[in-house]
Design a protein around this motif. Structure first.
Motif, short mmCIF file in Angstrom:
data_model
loop_
_atom_site.label_atom_id
_atom_site.label_comp_id
_atom_site.label_asym_id
_atom_site.label_seq_id
_atom_site.Cartn_x
_atom_site.Cartn_y
_atom_site.Cartn_z
N VAL A 87 0.84 -1.20 0.00
CA VAL A 87 0.00 0.00 0.00
C VAL A 87 0.88 1.25 0.00
O VAL A 87 0.54 2.26 -0.64
CB VAL A 87 -0.94 0.00 1.22
N MET B 229 2.03 1.79 -3.52
CA MET B 229 0.93 2.39 -4.29
C MET B 229 0.83 3.88 -4.04
O MET B 229 0.67 4.68 -4.98
CB MET B 229 -0.39 1.72 -3.90
N THR B 230 0.92 4.26 -2.77
CA THR B 230 0.81 5.66 -2.40
C THR B 230 1.95 6.48 -2.99
O THR B 230 1.75 7.58 -3.51
CB THR B 230 0.79 5.81 -0.87
N THR C 281 -0.53 2.46 -13.30
CA THR C 281 0.16 1.56 -12.37
C THR C 281 -0.56 1.50 -11.03
O THR C 281 -0.71 0.43 -10.45
CB THR C 281 1.62 2.04 -12.16
N PHE C 282 -1.01 2.66 -10.54
CA PHE C 282 -1.76 2.68 -9.28
C PHE C 282 -3.02 1.84 -9.39
O PHE C 282 -3.34 1.05 -8.48
CB PHE C 282 -2.11 4.11 -8.91
N CYS D 128 -2.19 -1.81 -9.29
CA CYS D 128 -1.88 -2.23 -7.92
C CYS D 128 -3.16 -2.38 -7.10
O CYS D 128 -3.30 -3.33 -6.32
CB CYS D 128 -0.96 -1.21 -7.25
N GLN D 129 -4.09 -1.47 -7.29
CA GLN D 129 -5.35 -1.55 -6.56
C GLN D 129 -6.15 -2.77 -6.97
O GLN D 129 -6.79 -3.42 -6.13
CB GLN D 129 -6.17 -0.28 -6.78
N GLU E 220 -4.67 -5.66 -5.16
CA GLU E 220 -5.02 -5.61 -3.74
C GLU E 220 -6.46 -6.07 -3.53
O GLU E 220 -6.75 -6.83 -2.59
CB GLU E 220 -4.84 -4.19 -3.21
#
Length: 258
Positions: A98, A101-102, A140-141, A144-145, A148
């Protein structure tokens, strides 16, 4: 010159709106974007306040970290839930993914700033370059989400024994793997419901932002803004993108750290 005109001239020099077409030197487009973002601030604030209200209605888990199991009796510990890393099965790294991601999303704000700055210089090549990098960060974010969410839905190998009411209104006790809107391996169903709703709503905003970034990237690449004589659209999309990034900071803080 009349006294009224003089008063308007003085007030304009002081930075207040003198009744022209651009209050506070903001164009109509930028002003409307600020109005939209203001309304969206109220929406996200309502969701996050609701999350806090529900969260405070449950006691916190006070046991040792290595003994944590999901239960409807207490709120799960985020760093013990979001501890997986892609391609490293069984490797426990609390909130590391996470955090990555941030970092990616915040970095895309930096490239957005550089794109806006290049637009002020009417530098098409730099605008196109930094808009492309911003798009890469947003995509990309979202990727990743998606991973998750997939991990959260499928759950751990061991699962948790949970008691819940099924679709036939019967109380059932069984081993639950993962989470959905009805039952949640990690804790109360409200935790999963809020996770899907809040992060999904933010992800929807990021998706819209990526679409806007692509449209602006394409128009900049084919010279649309050069023909207009300005790159204001890049600045307006930049306002939206910075807002999306800022909201994620609050989501990350309230959902993952508290």
């Amino acid at each position: 010159m009349s006294a009224h005109s003089t008063a308007i001239g003085v007030s304009s020099k002081r930075g207040t709106w003198g009744g022209g077409n651009e209050p506070l030197k903001a164009s109509y487009g930028k002003l409307m974007m600020w109005f939209f973002l203001l309304s969206d601030i109220f929406t996200f604030a309502a969701f996050l306040i609701s999350y806090l209200s529900i969260r405070l209605g449950y006691p916190a888990y006070n046991g040792p970290a290595d003994s944590f199991v999901g239960s409807n009796e207490y709120w799960p510990v985020p760093e013990l839930v979001f501890e997986a890393v892609p391609f490293l099965h069984g490797f426990h790294a609390p909130l590391v993914f996470v955090g990555i991601m941030t970092f990616i999303l915040i970095s895309s704000s930096v490239t957005m700033v550089l794109a806006v700055e290049a637009g002020h210089r009417n530098d098409r090549n730099d605008v196109v370059k930094w808009m492309l990098w911003t798009m890469v960060g947003g995509i990309t974010f979202l990727s990743c989400q998606a991973w998750e969410w997939n991990h959260f839905i499928h759950g751990t190998d061991a699962g948790s024994i949970m008691t819940y009411v099924n679709s036939l209104s019967r109380e059932v006790t069984e081993t639950v793997f993962g989470a959905n809107l009805v039952v949640n391996e990690y804790g109360p169903p409200a935790f999963a419901q809020l996770f899907f709703f809040i992060t999904g709503f933010h992800g929807f905003h990021v998706t819209i932002g990526v679409v806007l970034l692509f449209l602006a990237f394409y128009q900049a690449a084919v010279g649309v803004y050069d023909r207009r004589g300005h790159y204001e659209m890049i600045e307006k999309i930049g306002l939206y993108w910075h807002f999306v990034d800022l909201v994620w900071v609050f989501v990350f803080t309230l959902f993952y750290l508290i």
